[in-house]
Design an enzyme around this catalytic site. Structure first.
Site, short mmCIF file in Angstrom:
data_model
loop_
_atom_site.label_atom_id
_atom_site.label_comp_id
_atom_site.label_asym_id
_atom_site.label_seq_id
_atom_site.Cartn_x
_atom_site.Cartn_y
_atom_site.Cartn_z
N GLU A 139 4.81 -4.99 7.25
CA GLU A 139 4.08 -3.87 7.88
C GLU A 139 4.53 -3.59 9.30
O GLU A 139 4.49 -2.46 9.77
CB GLU A 139 2.57 -4.14 7.87
N GLU B 47 -0.51 -9.22 -0.52
CA GLU B 47 -1.93 -9.49 -0.25
C GLU B 47 -2.74 -9.49 -1.54
O GLU B 47 -3.63 -10.32 -1.74
CB GLU B 47 -2.46 -8.44 0.73
N ALA C 155 0.87 -1.18 0.00
CA ALA C 155 0.00 0.00 0.00
C ALA C 155 0.91 1.22 0.00
O ALA C 155 2.06 1.15 0.44
CB ALA C 155 -0.88 -0.03 1.24
N GLY D 298 0.67 -4.90 1.01
CA GLY D 298 -0.53 -4.98 0.16
C GLY D 298 -0.25 -5.64 -1.19
O GLY D 298 -1.15 -6.20 -1.80
N1 CAA Z 1 4.62 3.20 -0.77
C1 CAA Z 1 5.01 4.36 -1.36
N2 CAA Z 1 6.17 4.48 -2.05
C2 CAA Z 1 6.96 3.39 -2.13
C3 CAA Z 1 6.63 2.16 -1.54
C4 CAA Z 1 5.37 2.09 -0.83
N3 CAA Z 1 4.94 0.95 -0.27
N4 CAA Z 1 7.62 1.27 -1.77
C5 CAA Z 1 8.54 1.92 -2.50
N5 CAA Z 1 8.16 3.20 -2.72
C6 CAA Z 1 8.87 4.25 -3.45
C7 CAA Z 1 10.06 4.77 -2.64
O1 CAA Z 1 9.65 5.74 -1.71
C8 CAA Z 1 10.93 5.33 -3.74
O2 CAA Z 1 10.41 6.58 -4.14
P1 CAA Z 1 11.40 7.86 -4.32
O3 CAA Z 1 12.29 7.46 -5.46
O4 CAA Z 1 10.46 8.97 -4.63
O5 CAA Z 1 12.15 7.99 -3.04
C9 CAA Z 1 10.70 4.37 -4.91
O6 CAA Z 1 9.47 3.69 -4.62
C10 CAA Z 1 11.78 3.33 -5.03
O7 CAA Z 1 11.90 2.66 -3.78
P2 CAA Z 1 13.30 2.48 -2.99
O8 CAA Z 1 14.23 3.59 -3.31
O9 CAA Z 1 12.99 2.25 -1.55
O10 CAA Z 1 13.84 1.13 -3.69
P3 CAA Z 1 14.84 0.07 -3.06
O11 CAA Z 1 15.23 -0.83 -4.18
O12 CAA Z 1 15.91 0.73 -2.30
O13 CAA Z 1 13.95 -0.76 -2.00
C11 CAA Z 1 11.99 -1.95 -1.25
C12 CAA Z 1 12.90 -1.57 -2.45
C13 CAA Z 1 12.76 -2.92 -0.33
C14 CAA Z 1 10.79 -2.66 -1.82
C15 CAA Z 1 11.59 -0.68 -0.47
O14 CAA Z 1 11.09 0.27 -1.39
C16 CAA Z 1 10.56 -0.91 0.57
O15 CAA Z 1 10.89 -1.45 1.63
N6 CAA Z 1 9.31 -0.48 0.32
C17 CAA Z 1 8.24 -0.52 1.29
C18 CAA Z 1 7.75 -1.95 1.51
C19 CAA Z 1 6.66 -1.94 2.57
O16 CAA Z 1 6.89 -1.63 3.71
N7 CAA Z 1 5.44 -2.35 2.17
C20 CAA Z 1 4.31 -2.42 3.06
C21 CAA Z 1 3.48 -1.15 2.95
S1 CAA Z 1 2.20 -1.05 4.17
C22 CAA Z 1 0.96 -2.03 3.56
O17 CAA Z 1 1.05 -2.59 2.48
C23 CAA Z 1 -0.27 -2.15 4.43
C24 CAA Z 1 -1.21 -3.23 4.05
O18 CAA Z 1 -1.17 -4.32 4.54
C25 CAA Z 1 -2.26 -2.98 3.08
#
Ligand code: CAA
Length: 260
Positions: free
Chosen positions: A134, A114, A66, A111
């Site tokens: 999460e 999911e 998400a 998400g």
């Molecule tokens: N939401 C919004 N933006 C996101 C995102 C997310 N879930 N995941 C990645 N992005 C964005 C980053 O902010 C970044 O944007 P900018 O270039 O503007 O900074 C871009 O995508 C590229 O990401 P990274 O620079 O972080 O890429 P990376 O290769 O270094 O890392 C990753 C990849 C490990 C997937 C890392 O992006 C990450 O950990 N993302 C978040 C994963 C996460 O926590 N997901 C759970 C979300 S909460 C949820 O989903 C709730 C639910 O149950 C419904």
């Protein structure tokens, strides 16, 4: 029909839907979620389309979760009052009665994992990574992860993944029963289209009923599930496609389906 956050194309009777926010690793903001509901509703009513595939654009992610930036400042009361994610966790899956496959091409986190688990099954690229991270954000899965992951891989692995936020690679995901098959990254969409084309060539009502029966195994006791299966089998026995399918077998020819 065009969508802000999706690419939708057809390959014969197969609809290929691609999440298209590669700059945000296909993070699922409200617009993506609404577009997906609309795209799958259109697929559902298009009689020429028999199976769908959902994949992610770019080389890196199916969906990284998400959209954290959208959720960061949202007050808890809004999550509660809007019943945030409810359209997803219950309605979406039930409304799509035709079969669909998630072709997971990279990160499927939060998400994203999911969403992949809402598909009828997952085909994963050998670069796919699954996780429910999460907890690291101070929250927990909100679109079914704690329930579907546990049913897919069992309590031990689901609990470990939710509590540590660690990712599972494609090989472990296949071994654990989360994905149906792992294919080479470069061939992912072609392999998914091949499988979807096989499904699309099946009698359409029988495909919907088979999906319905297998899904019922999640919701019912064995006794109730067996009764449900028998009743649906008996309904299919009254279809024109059943008569055609059995006649075609006996006459050693391919069946021609009417979908009724
Ligand atoms: N939401 C919004 N933006 C996101 C995102 C997310 N879930 N995941 C990645 N992005 C964005 C980053 O902010 C970044 O944007 P900018 O270039 O503007 O900074 C871009 O995508 C590229 O990401 P990274 O620079 O972080 O890429 P990376 O290769 O270094 O890392 C990753 C990849 C490990 C997937 C890392 O992006 C990450 O950990 N993302 C978040 C994963 C996460 O926590 N997901 C759970 C979300 S909460 C949820 O989903 C709730 C639910 O149950 C419904």
């Amino acid at each position: 029909m065009t969508y802000e956050t999706l690419l939708v194309e057809t390959r014969g009777a197969v609809t290929l839907v691609t999440l298209n926010r590669p700059q945000a690793l296909n993070a699922l903001n409200s617009c993506v979620l609404d577009d997906l509901i609309a795209a799958f509703a259109a697929f559902e009513v298009d009689a020429s389309q028999r199976c769908a595939i959902l994949t992610g654009s770019g080389d890196k992610a199916f969906a990284a979760g998400a959209d954290i930036k959208e959720m960061a400042d949202k007050p808890a009361a809004d999550f509660y009052l809007e019943d945030f994610f409810s359209k997803w966790t219950s309605d979406f899956v039930k409304k799509v009665r035709k079969p669909w496959i998630a072709a997971v091409n990279g990160f499927a986190l939060g998400g994203g994992c999911e969403l992949a688990m809402m598909a009828d099954f997952i085909i994963a690229s050998d670069k796919a990574k699954f996780g429910q991270p999460e907890i690291k954000l101070g929250v927990a899965p909100g679109m079914g992860g704690s329930q579907r992951l546990t049913r897919a891989v069992g309590k031990a692995k689901a609990m470990e993944m939710c509590l540590t936020g660690r990712m599972m690679d494609a090989e472990e995901a296949e071994r654990s029963g989360l994905v149906a098959r792992v294919v080479q990254h470069e061939n992912l969409v072609d392999e998914a289209v091949k499988t979807a084309t096989v499904i699309a060539a099946m009698p359409p009502m029988a495909a919907m009923v088979n999906k319905d029966m297998v899904n019922a195994a999640y919701e019912t006791t064995l006794d109730q599930g067996l009764i449900y299966e028998r009743r649906l089998f008996q309904i299919l026995a009254a279809t024109e496609d059943k008569a055609e399918g059995m006649a075609a077998f006996i006459e050693k020819r391919e069946g021609v389906w009417k979908g009724r």
